[in-house]
Design a protein around this motif. Structure first.
Motif, PDB file in Angstrom:
ATOM      1  N   GLY A 141     -17.767  -1.302  -1.779  1.00  0.00           N
ATOM      2  CA  GLY A 141     -16.733  -2.316  -1.580  1.00  0.00           C
ATOM      3  C   GLY A 141     -15.340  -1.792  -1.869  1.00  0.00           C
ATOM      4  N   VAL A 142     -14.343  -2.469  -1.339  1.00  0.00           N
ATOM      5  CA  VAL A 142     -12.945  -2.120  -1.546  1.00  0.00           C
ATOM      6  C   VAL A 142     -12.468  -2.753  -2.838  1.00  0.00           C
ATOM      7  N   ARG A 143     -11.929  -1.952  -3.732  1.00  0.00           N
ATOM      8  CA  ARG A 143     -11.417  -2.467  -4.978  1.00  0.00           C
ATOM      9  C   ARG A 143      -9.999  -2.987  -4.760  1.00  0.00           C
ATOM     10  N   PRO A 144      -9.750  -4.279  -4.813  1.00  0.00           N
ATOM     11  CA  PRO A 144      -8.434  -4.826  -4.478  1.00  0.00           C
ATOM     12  C   PRO A 144      -7.411  -4.518  -5.564  1.00  0.00           C
ATOM     13  N   PRO A 145      -6.322  -3.855  -5.275  1.00  0.00           N
ATOM     14  CA  PRO A 145      -5.264  -3.599  -6.270  1.00  0.00           C
ATOM     15  C   PRO A 145      -4.448  -4.850  -6.533  1.00  0.00           C
ATOM     16  N   SER A 146      -3.751  -4.864  -7.649  1.00  0.00           N
ATOM     17  CA  SER A 146      -2.893  -5.996  -7.978  1.00  0.00           C
ATOM     18  C   SER A 146      -1.695  -6.012  -7.053  1.00  0.00           C
ATOM     19  N   GLN A 147      -1.000  -7.156  -7.035  1.00  0.00           N
ATOM     20  CA  GLN A 147       0.112  -7.293  -6.123  1.00  0.00           C
ATOM     21  C   GLN A 147       1.255  -6.356  -6.487  1.00  0.00           C
ATOM     22  N   ALA A 148       1.431  -6.166  -7.814  1.00  0.00           N
ATOM     23  CA  ALA A 148       2.521  -5.286  -8.239  1.00  0.00           C
ATOM     24  C   ALA A 148       2.260  -3.854  -7.830  1.00  0.00           C
ATOM     25  N   VAL A 149       0.998  -3.405  -8.043  1.00  0.00           N
ATOM     26  CA  VAL A 149       0.661  -2.042  -7.662  1.00  0.00           C
ATOM     27  C   VAL A 149       0.772  -1.864  -6.149  1.00  0.00           C
ATOM     28  N   THR A 150       0.369  -2.904  -5.394  1.00  0.00           N
ATOM     29  CA  THR A 150       0.464  -2.821  -3.951  1.00  0.00           C
ATOM     30  C   THR A 150       1.905  -2.701  -3.476  1.00  0.00           C
ATOM     31  N   ASP A 151       2.769  -3.537  -4.072  1.00  0.00           N
ATOM     32  CA  ASP A 151       4.174  -3.470  -3.683  1.00  0.00           C
ATOM     33  C   ASP A 151       4.785  -2.141  -4.039  1.00  0.00           C
ATOM     34  N   ASP A 152       4.429  -1.636  -5.255  1.00  0.00           N
ATOM     35  CA  ASP A 152       4.971  -0.350  -5.682  1.00  0.00           C
ATOM     36  C   ASP A 152       4.487   0.767  -4.784  1.00  0.00           C
ATOM     37  N   THR A 153       3.170   0.698  -4.405  1.00  0.00           N
ATOM     38  CA  THR A 153       2.611   1.734  -3.533  1.00  0.00           C
ATOM     39  C   THR A 153       3.281   1.723  -2.170  1.00  0.00           C
ATOM     40  N   ASP A 154       3.470   0.544  -1.598  1.00  0.00           N
ATOM     41  CA  ASP A 154       4.129   0.453  -0.291  1.00  0.00           C
ATOM     42  C   ASP A 154       5.555   0.974  -0.348  1.00  0.00           C
ATOM     43  N   THR A 155       6.241   0.679  -1.461  1.00  0.00           N
ATOM     44  CA  THR A 155       7.628   1.151  -1.598  1.00  0.00           C
ATOM     45  C   THR A 155       7.670   2.667  -1.688  1.00  0.00           C
ATOM     46  N   GLN A 156       6.710   3.230  -2.485  1.00  0.00           N
ATOM     47  CA  GLN A 156       6.695   4.674  -2.630  1.00  0.00           C
ATOM     48  C   GLN A 156       6.307   5.358  -1.331  1.00  0.00           C
ATOM     49  N   ILE A 157       5.351   4.756  -0.590  1.00  0.00           N
ATOM     50  CA  ILE A 157       4.962   5.351   0.686  1.00  0.00           C
ATOM     51  C   ILE A 157       6.123   5.306   1.666  1.00  0.00           C
ATOM     52  N   ALA A 158       6.876   4.193   1.629  1.00  0.00           N
ATOM     53  CA  ALA A 158       8.033   4.099   2.523  1.00  0.00           C
ATOM     54  C   ALA A 158       9.073   5.152   2.173  1.00  0.00           C
ATOM     55  N   GLU A 159       9.265   5.406   0.843  1.00  0.00           N
ATOM     56  CA  GLU A 159      10.206   6.441   0.444  1.00  0.00           C
ATOM     57  C   GLU A 159       9.735   7.813   0.884  1.00  0.00           C
ATOM     58  N   ASP A 160       8.391   8.041   0.817  1.00  0.00           N
ATOM     59  CA  ASP A 160       7.862   9.339   1.244  1.00  0.00           C
ATOM     60  C   ASP A 160       8.082   9.550   2.734  1.00  0.00           C
ATOM     61  N   ASP A 161       7.991   8.460   3.492  1.00  0.00           N
ATOM     62  CA  ASP A 161       8.143   8.592   4.933  1.00  0.00           C
ATOM     63  C   ASP A 161       9.598   8.791   5.341  1.00  0.00           C
ATOM     64  N   ALA A 162      10.527   8.467   4.445  1.00  0.00           N
ATOM     65  CA  ALA A 162      11.951   8.601   4.798  1.00  0.00           C
ATOM     66  C   ALA A 162      12.347  10.067   4.849  1.00  0.00           C
ATOM     67  N   GLY A 163      13.025  10.455   5.882  1.00  0.00           N
ATOM     68  CA  GLY A 163      13.512  11.816   6.012  1.00  0.00           C
ATOM     69  C   GLY A 163      12.468  12.766   6.552  1.00  0.00           C
ATOM     70  N   ASP A 164      12.890  13.990   6.757  1.00  0.00           N
ATOM     71  CA  ASP A 164      11.989  15.027   7.262  1.00  0.00           C
ATOM     72  C   ASP A 164      11.221  15.651   6.115  1.00  0.00           C
ATOM     73  N   VAL A 165       9.907  15.906   6.346  1.00  0.00           N
ATOM     74  CA  VAL A 165       9.049  16.528   5.341  1.00  0.00           C
ATOM     75  C   VAL A 165       8.684  17.918   5.833  1.00  0.00           C
ATOM     76  N   PRO A 166       8.884  18.947   5.000  1.00  0.00           N
ATOM     77  CA  PRO A 166       8.500  20.305   5.419  1.00  0.00           C
ATOM     78  C   PRO A 166       6.996  20.396   5.690  1.00  0.00           C
ATOM     79  N   ASP A 167       6.634  21.333   6.538  1.00  0.00           N
ATOM     80  CA  ASP A 167       5.217  21.466   6.905  1.00  0.00           C
ATOM     81  C   ASP A 167       4.338  21.792   5.699  1.00  0.00           C
ATOM     82  N   GLY A 168       4.805  22.563   4.764  1.00  0.00           N
ATOM     83  CA  GLY A 168       4.002  22.929   3.616  1.00  0.00           C
ATOM     84  C   GLY A 168       3.735  21.782   2.675  1.00  0.00           C
ATOM     85  N   GLU A 169       4.488  20.664   2.780  1.00  0.00           N
ATOM     86  CA  GLU A 169       4.330  19.536   1.875  1.00  0.00           C
ATOM     87  C   GLU A 169       3.667  18.338   2.557  1.00  0.00           C
ATOM     88  N   LEU A 170       3.174  18.504   3.775  1.00  0.00           N
ATOM     89  CA  LEU A 170       2.535  17.402   4.490  1.00  0.00           C
ATOM     90  C   LEU A 170       1.103  17.169   3.972  1.00  0.00           C
TER      91      LEU A 170
END
Length: 391
Positions: free
Chosen positions: A309-338
Motif C-alpha cells: 500500500g501507499v503510505r500517505p504523507p502529511s499535508q505539510a510534508v507533501t507541500d514541502d516536497t512539492d515546493t522542493q521539487i519545483a525548486e529543483d526543476d527551476a533552471g538548468d541542471v547539469p547532466d552529472g546531477e540529473l
C-alpha cells in the motif's frame, strides 16, 4: 516404509497442508457432509424397517388379497406393501408340478457339487508387491493406472426361487423372490476356496527387474445360496397373478439377509450412531482447520496490503516536497546531477543504508513504496531515503 512410500507420504502431506491446512479442512468437511447424507438415508431405512410388519409366508396371501368392500386394500394390493418375511430357500420348479427329476432347475457347484439357486464364481489374480531395482515406475503406476487394471472377474448365475415355511410339505404357501434390478449384498455361502500358484517365466524376471507387477497366484472361489437355507427377505410384496411376489427396495440396505428383523434394526441403529458421531467430530475438526486457515491467510493478505500500500504523507510534508521539487526543476541542471530514473530533476535524496545519491526526491519516494524497495545502483534493499541539502 520404503523411501518411495516416504516420498509419496510427504507429497500427500504437503498437498493436505497447503494454504495453511485449507485443503485438509475442505477434505474433512466433504467427508463430514457425506457422513450426514448417509446418516439421513440410514435413519430413513431404519424407520421403514422398524415400522414394516413381519409376516410368515402363509399369511401373505390373505394379507395381499383384494377385498371387494374395502378400496384401501385394493390400492395396497396393487402398489405393494413393505414387509419382512422369513422363510426357507426352495427352487421354484419344486411347486411347478415338474416331477421328471428330484431337484430340477437348480444350479450345481462345479467343484463341491452342492446345489443352490444363486451361484457366484470369482477369480482374483494376486500380484507381487516387490518394486524391483527400478521400483519408482511402480509408484507412478500406483497413482494413475492401478485402479484401471482388472484384477478380479466375477460371474453370477441365478434361477427362479421362492421362500417357503420350513418343515411344511407340500409347500402350498410360498412367495416368489424377484431379483430383477437388485444390487444388494446376498447371503451366499462359500463352498469352494483355492489358491493356485502361477508358474514364473523368463518374461516374469524382466517384469520383476523393472518393478512391473506380475501375477503370482490365482484365487478361485465359489459361493452359492443353497437350498434349504433360512433367510429373511425385506422388500415390496404384491400379488402377481394371485401369487405373492417380493422385490427389492432400492432405498433399503437389505433385501435378502441371514439376519432377522430385530438384528437388522440393531445393526442400523449402530451404523446411525457411528455416522452421527463421525460427522460431528469430522465437521468440528474441519471447522477448526478452516477457521485457522482463514485467519492465517487473512493476516498474510493484510500484511501484503500494508507492504504494497501507499503510505500517505502529511499535508505539510507533501507541500514541502512539492515546493522542493519545483525548486529543483527551476533552471538548468547539469547532466552529472540529473536523477538516474527520470533524467529530469536534480539528485536530492540518498538511500539508507547504502548511501547512494542518485535520485530526485520524487523518484526516491516511488522507490520506497515498492513491495521490495532496492537501490537502483547497487540493488541493495533500502529502508528509507534522506533529503540532501546543498550548502
Amino acid at each position: 516404509m520404503s523411501a518411495h512410500d516416504q516420498a509419496a507420504a510427504a507429497i500427500l502431506a504437503q498437498v493436505a497442508l497447503a494454504a495453511d491446512g485449507a485443503i485438509l479442512g475442505l477434505a474433512l468437511a466433504y467427508v463430514a457432509v457425506r457422513s450426514f447424507i448417509r446418516l439421513s438415508s440410514t435413519s430413513s431405512a431404519l424407520r421403514q424397517i422398524d415400522q414394516s410388519p413381519s409376516f410368515r409366508v402363509s399369511d401373505l396371501r390373505s394379507l395381499l388379497s383384494p377385498s371387494s368392500d374395502d378400496e384401501s386394500d385394493q390400492s395396497t394390493s396393487s402398489d405393494g406393501l413393505l414387509v419382512v418375511v422369513r422363510g426357507t430357500v426352495e427352487a421354484k420348479s419344486a411347486i411347478d408340478g415338474n416331477w421328471k427329476s428330484l431337484r430340477p432347475n437348480v444350479l450345481v457347484s462345479h467343484e463341491s457339487g452342492e446345489k443352490g439357486v444363486i451361484l457366484q464364481r470369482t477369480q482374483t489374480c494376486i500380484y507381487n508387491e516387490w518394486r524391483g531395482f527400478f521400483g519408482w515406475t511402480s509408484d507412478i503406476r500406483t497413482l494413475f493406472a492401478r485402479s484401471w487394471k482388472e484384477k478380479e472377474s466375477t460371474s453370477l448365475r441365478t434361477v427362479p426361487f421362492i421362500l417357503v415355511e420350513g418343515g411344511r410339505w407340500p409347500q402350498s404357501d410360498y412367495v416368489i423372490v424377484n431379483m430383477d434390478g437388485s444390487r444388494h449384498p446376498l447371503p451366499l455361502t462359500t463352498v469352494y476356496h483355492q489358491l493356485q500358484p502361477v508358474n514364473a517365466s523368463p518374461y516374469t524376471f524382466l517384469q520383476a527387474l523393472f518393478g512391473h507387477d506380475y501375477p503370482v497366484g490365482l484365487l478361485d472361489e465359489e459361493k452359492l445360496l443353497p437350498l434349504g437355507k433360512e433367510i429373511t427377505a425385506v422388500g415390496i410384496c404384491s400379488l402377481k397373478n394371485g401369487i405373492p411376489e417380493i422385490k427389492s427396495c432400492k432405498d433399503l440396505p437389505y433385501f435378502l439377509s441371514e439376519m432377522s428383523k430385530d438384528q437388522m434394526v440393531v445393526d442400523l441403529v449402530f451404523k446411525s450412531k457411528v455416522l452421527f458421531w463421525s460427522g460431528v467430530i469430522l465437521g468440528s475438526v474441519s471447522i477448526g482447520v478452516l477457521g485457522y486457515a482463514v485467519v492465517r491467510n487473512w493476516n498474510r493478505w493484510k500484511e501484503w496490503r500494508q507492504q504494497r500500500g501507499v503510505r500517505p504523507p502529511s499535508q505539510a510534508v507533501t507541500d514541502d516536497t512539492d515546493t522542493q521539487i519545483a525548486e529543483d526543476d527551476a533552471g538548468d541542471v547539469p547532466d552529472g546531477e540529473l536523477c538516474v530514473i527520470c533524467l529530469m530533476r536534480r539528485k536530492r535524496s540518498a538511500f539508507v543504508p547504502c548511501g547512494h545519491l542518485v535520485c530526485c526526491q520524487r523518484c526516491a519516494l516511488s522507490v520506497e513504496r515498492e513491495l521490495s524497495p532496492k537501490c537502483p545502483v547497487c540493488r541493495q534493499i533500502i529502508r528509507s531515503s534522506v533529503r540532501i541539502y546543498g550548502s
